[in-house]
Design a protein around this motif. Sequence first.
Motif, PDB file in Angstrom:
ATOM      1  N   THR A 429       0.831  -1.206   0.000  1.00  0.00           N
ATOM      2  CA  THR A 429       0.000   0.000   0.000  1.00  0.00           C
ATOM      3  C   THR A 429       0.863   1.252   0.000  1.00  0.00           C
ATOM      4  O   THR A 429       1.961   1.275   0.568  1.00  0.00           O
ATOM      5  CB  THR A 429      -0.916   0.041   1.235  1.00  0.00           C
ATOM      6  OG1 THR A 429      -0.104   0.006   2.421  1.00  0.00           O
ATOM      7  CG2 THR A 429      -1.886  -1.122   1.253  1.00  0.00           C
ATOM      8  N   TYR A 430       0.335   2.307  -0.626  1.00  0.00           N
ATOM      9  CA  TYR A 430       0.973   3.626  -0.659  1.00  0.00           C
ATOM     10  C   TYR A 430      -0.133   4.677  -0.613  1.00  0.00           C
ATOM     11  O   TYR A 430      -1.245   4.436  -1.118  1.00  0.00           O
ATOM     12  CB  TYR A 430       1.837   3.777  -1.913  1.00  0.00           C
ATOM     13  CG  TYR A 430       2.846   2.658  -2.059  1.00  0.00           C
ATOM     14  CD1 TYR A 430       4.048   2.681  -1.361  1.00  0.00           C
ATOM     15  CD2 TYR A 430       2.561   1.541  -2.851  1.00  0.00           C
ATOM     16  CE1 TYR A 430       4.954   1.635  -1.453  1.00  0.00           C
ATOM     17  CE2 TYR A 430       3.465   0.489  -2.958  1.00  0.00           C
ATOM     18  CZ  TYR A 430       4.667   0.547  -2.261  1.00  0.00           C
ATOM     19  OH  TYR A 430       5.557  -0.502  -2.350  1.00  0.00           O
ATOM     20  N   GLY A 442      -8.137  17.927  -0.127  1.00  0.00           N
ATOM     21  CA  GLY A 442      -8.370  17.265   1.153  1.00  0.00           C
ATOM     22  C   GLY A 442      -8.638  15.784   1.026  1.00  0.00           C
ATOM     23  O   GLY A 442      -8.536  15.039   2.009  1.00  0.00           O
ATOM     24  N   SER A 443      -8.988  15.308  -0.169  1.00  0.00           N
ATOM     25  CA  SER A 443      -9.214  13.872  -0.365  1.00  0.00           C
ATOM     26  C   SER A 443      -7.871  13.163  -0.545  1.00  0.00           C
ATOM     27  O   SER A 443      -6.872  13.781  -0.928  1.00  0.00           O
ATOM     28  CB  SER A 443     -10.102  13.628  -1.585  1.00  0.00           C
ATOM     29  OG  SER A 443      -9.505  14.140  -2.762  1.00  0.00           O
ATOM     30  N   VAL A 444      -7.848  11.874  -0.230  1.00  0.00           N
ATOM     31  CA  VAL A 444      -6.616  11.092  -0.348  1.00  0.00           C
ATOM     32  C   VAL A 444      -6.891   9.817  -1.136  1.00  0.00           C
ATOM     33  O   VAL A 444      -8.017   9.303  -1.149  1.00  0.00           O
ATOM     34  CB  VAL A 444      -6.020  10.739   1.035  1.00  0.00           C
ATOM     35  CG1 VAL A 444      -5.656  11.994   1.805  1.00  0.00           C
ATOM     36  CG2 VAL A 444      -6.957   9.854   1.837  1.00  0.00           C
ATOM     37  N   THR A 445      -5.842   9.306  -1.796  1.00  0.00           N
ATOM     38  CA  THR A 445      -5.951   8.091  -2.603  1.00  0.00           C
ATOM     39  C   THR A 445      -5.013   7.027  -2.057  1.00  0.00           C
ATOM     40  O   THR A 445      -3.801   7.255  -1.938  1.00  0.00           O
ATOM     41  CB  THR A 445      -5.598   8.372  -4.076  1.00  0.00           C
ATOM     42  OG1 THR A 445      -6.530   9.325  -4.613  1.00  0.00           O
ATOM     43  CG2 THR A 445      -5.663   7.096  -4.909  1.00  0.00           C
ATOM     44  N   LEU A 446      -5.579   5.883  -1.732  1.00  0.00           N
ATOM     45  CA  LEU A 446      -4.794   4.737  -1.273  1.00  0.00           C
ATOM     46  C   LEU A 446      -4.528   3.823  -2.467  1.00  0.00           C
ATOM     47  O   LEU A 446      -5.460   3.329  -3.100  1.00  0.00           O
ATOM     48  CB  LEU A 446      -5.542   3.972  -0.184  1.00  0.00           C
ATOM     49  CG  LEU A 446      -4.838   2.720   0.361  1.00  0.00           C
ATOM     50  CD1 LEU A 446      -3.587   3.095   1.145  1.00  0.00           C
ATOM     51  CD2 LEU A 446      -5.794   1.886   1.221  1.00  0.00           C
ATOM     52  N   ILE A 447      -3.248   3.631  -2.775  1.00  0.00           N
ATOM     53  CA  ILE A 447      -2.825   2.682  -3.800  1.00  0.00           C
ATOM     54  C   ILE A 447      -2.590   1.348  -3.112  1.00  0.00           C
ATOM     55  O   ILE A 447      -1.868   1.288  -2.108  1.00  0.00           O
ATOM     56  CB  ILE A 447      -1.523   3.147  -4.478  1.00  0.00           C
ATOM     57  CG1 ILE A 447      -1.699   4.550  -5.086  1.00  0.00           C
ATOM     58  CG2 ILE A 447      -1.060   2.151  -5.529  1.00  0.00           C
ATOM     59  CD1 ILE A 447      -0.379   5.204  -5.456  1.00  0.00           C
TER      60      ILE A 447
END
Length: 534
Positions: A429-430, A442-447
Amino acid sequence: MNFLLLLSLISLRTHGTRTGPDGGWALDPDPVQELDLDLVLEPDLSAVLRRVDPRFLSVTIDASLAAEESFMALLSSSKVRTLSSALSPSFLRFGGTRQDFMKFKPQRRKRNSKNPGSESCQQLLPWVVEKQLKMNWTLQQQILIKEDLKRKFKKISFTEVTVDLLNSFSSCCGFNLIFGLNALLRTSENVWNSSNAETLIKYCQSRRYRMNWELGNEPNSFEKKAGIRVDGHQLGLDFLRLRELMSRSGFYRDAGLFGPDVGQPRDHRTDILGGFLQTGAEAVDAVTWHHYYVNGRDTSLEDFLDPEILDTLTSKTNEVMEKVKLLSPTKPIWLGETSSAYGGGAVGLSDTFVAGFMWLDKLGLGATLGLDVVMRQVLVGSGSYHLLDENLDPLPDYWLSLLYKRLVGPEVLKVRKRSGSARSKRVRTYLHCSNEKSYSRGSVTLISMNLNQNPSRISVPLVLSSSSLEAFILQSDRLDSRSVKLNGRLLQMLEDETLPDLRGTRLPPSDLLQLPGFSLNFFVFLDVQAAACL
């Protein structure tokens, strides 16, 4: 309706592997079983760990495409233009082994254009010509493969046609062109002979072509492929000479110069890099090196899913970074050429779904380690690691790259991971801020990716679990398939100039994420209001 049930509705079920009727690897539904927790994530959303270049995911076109200049016209295909434009902003590197066997031979053609280089965005390749070129390219690739195996490379002459097509392609698609110059044109004193580069630079300046430059490809292999040895000290002086030419031209005074494009650390390669930095570091805007995980001629499907092989990127990157920080600590570090397997890629693997695990992990891990740009070999051209196939249709890694571009921002966030099971090494995960062109600040993306054949579960903290989210799940019926599904829907172009709608599936808040077996995933947390991303 809870999170896991919603996922099951879009076919995110437990999967195993089996051998398909054609001998390939296939995904086979198994009964849903109770899952152990694999990872617990503890993100720090208060500050940005580091920022990569907005063109972090960039692409290359191998100079082999110009070995027969007529094939450069494929860059005028409407399909290629459509697919490429969707990957901007990006650097476009034109180079590779054959750049050091190429010589510019202008034809001095007369030009009528009042605005050079801008007239050709609408001048697309006729369908009949494109069809014939694609047929001929299949034969051309066999010739190139034989040359590669024998390591006997023919000298290549290119004209204004190659330069014009590259400029048109890059400018029309929103790319920043990097042109690789021949470093094996040398004097009797083994000093770079810059006369041909001067001729090319003068032509490009006369056409007002915006471009950047490199000099030489993998100088550590000059002796093997051409019988010429150039040490790092001399290479640095050669780069200073090129920077002088650029400054003297006026037009390219502020253009980028990148190098030395040395192979990944092994034996004397770090010595070449060290010598180069001692004499030529001030000439370049970024230090470039190349990385591949495995040899394409003797690798296996299991290698593409091996976390220990994926982790070798860390040691190689750290070795390069230590050398650069010691001798030129302010220089950005780029992967100037990279893919899964060297030697042109692994046939039946580098161009299939399973290659996505190496590619996505390299993007996530590379950004975390401190690389500023990663250039994917190759957008279109020879080998098995291309993003577009021989029919110019997108392969799985293209769709993966496109999703990364749309969902992932340049801000890297710190995330601590606690293992919940012995399988956790195969769940990677990153975390980034989301791309502001697609999502609000403000949103975030989990790879995330699951290298296990069975599903895995990730626990997220309240700051994430209280947010609604969008899921983008990439899977394939077989690991060695050339097709990929997004949330259960097959991805394919609707027509040559129309891409499909890459919609995610909206999901309610949950403290658990379930990753299907052998899946590549993006989760966008919409309501986080992360301080680092505001």
